[in-house]
Design an enzyme around this catalytic site. Structure first.
Site, PDB file in Angstrom:
ATOM      1  N   ARG A  66     -77.293  -2.224 -17.558  1.00  0.00           N
ATOM      2  CA  ARG A  66     -76.488  -2.972 -16.591  1.00  0.00           C
ATOM      3  C   ARG A  66     -77.352  -3.695 -15.565  1.00  0.00           C
ATOM      4  O   ARG A  66     -76.988  -4.788 -15.123  1.00  0.00           O
ATOM      5  CB  ARG A  66     -75.460  -2.054 -15.937  1.00  0.00           C
ATOM      6  CG  ARG A  66     -74.496  -1.476 -16.983  1.00  0.00           C
ATOM      7  CD  ARG A  66     -73.442  -0.554 -16.442  1.00  0.00           C
ATOM      8  NE  ARG A  66     -73.973   0.514 -15.634  1.00  0.00           N
ATOM      9  CZ  ARG A  66     -73.223   1.289 -14.849  1.00  0.00           C
ATOM     10  NH1 ARG A  66     -71.917   1.097 -14.785  1.00  0.00           N
ATOM     11  NH2 ARG A  66     -73.775   2.244 -14.146  1.00  0.00           N
ATOM     12  N   GLU A 103     -80.780  12.391 -13.047  1.00  0.00           N
ATOM     13  CA  GLU A 103     -79.864  13.456 -12.665  1.00  0.00           C
ATOM     14  C   GLU A 103     -79.310  14.238 -13.848  1.00  0.00           C
ATOM     15  O   GLU A 103     -78.852  15.355 -13.690  1.00  0.00           O
ATOM     16  CB  GLU A 103     -78.725  12.929 -11.777  1.00  0.00           C
ATOM     17  CG  GLU A 103     -77.843  11.875 -12.412  1.00  0.00           C
ATOM     18  CD  GLU A 103     -78.334  10.443 -12.237  1.00  0.00           C
ATOM     19  OE1 GLU A 103     -77.484   9.553 -12.226  1.00  0.00           O
ATOM     20  OE2 GLU A 103     -79.547  10.203 -12.153  1.00  0.00           O
TER      21      GLU A 103
END
Length: 179
Positions: A66, A103
């Site tokens: 993105r 994460e």
């Protein structure tokens, strides 16, 4: 940042961002910006805001996938080149690779090792979301290994609670929206 005749950029982003719980792994809240990218006017607001930030760049580098979409539109607006920093295994060898933790697991990013001359070029790194800073930090290190001068980074959304900005200090990061 408010654009005359338009809603503030953070409001535009918030109105077109969808939260997806437990994606791509349990415990992660994914920020889906697809509706933002599809909306021509909203994307224009985002690119206008980023153009102000990246105006001194020779090149923008977008983080797959993105971030590369945003970087390509921004490069076209600024009349400069764009480099897509790809996920491991997406480019033919030889490549430069930088491993990092994010994460929800470890990963690697790559750029071509022999077809780019980046030494001394002023590069702004672009991504969609800043979370823990792992991806943005790895992209910066990868570019610096080539001799590029990373002058900063810009993101559409910054997830404040995850501390990514602190993790990549002293890199200057500009975020259009903070949540």
């Amino acid at each position: 940042m408010a654009v005359p005749g338009r809603a503030p950029v953070a409001d535009v982003i918030a109105s077109l961002t969808r939260d997806v719980a437990n994606f791509p792994t349990p415990g992660v809240q994914f920020k889906d910006l697809t509706a933002l990218f599809v909306d021509r006017e909203a994307m224009g607001v985002v690119i206008d805001a980023l153009a102000d930030v990246a105006s001194g760049s020779d090149l923008v580098a977008g983080i797959e996938s993105r971030g590369s979409l945003v970087a390509a539109a921004l490069a076209a607006r600024l009349g400069i080149g764009v480099l897509s920093i790809r996920k491991r295994g997406k480019l033919p060898p030889p490549v430069l690779t930088e491993d990092y933790d994010r994460e929800y697991g470890a990963a690697g990013m790559e750029i071509p090792a022999d077809s780019l001359e980046l030494r001394g070029r002023k590069v702004m790194v672009i991504d969609d979301v800043l979370a823990t800073g792992g991806t943005l930090g790895a992209a910066t290190r990868l570019l610096e290994r080539t001799g590029a001068k990373v002058i900063g980074a810009a993101v559409v959304v910054e997830l404040i609670a995850l501390g990514g900005r602190k993790a990549i200090a002293p890199l200057h990061v500009h975020s259009l929206s903070q949540v």
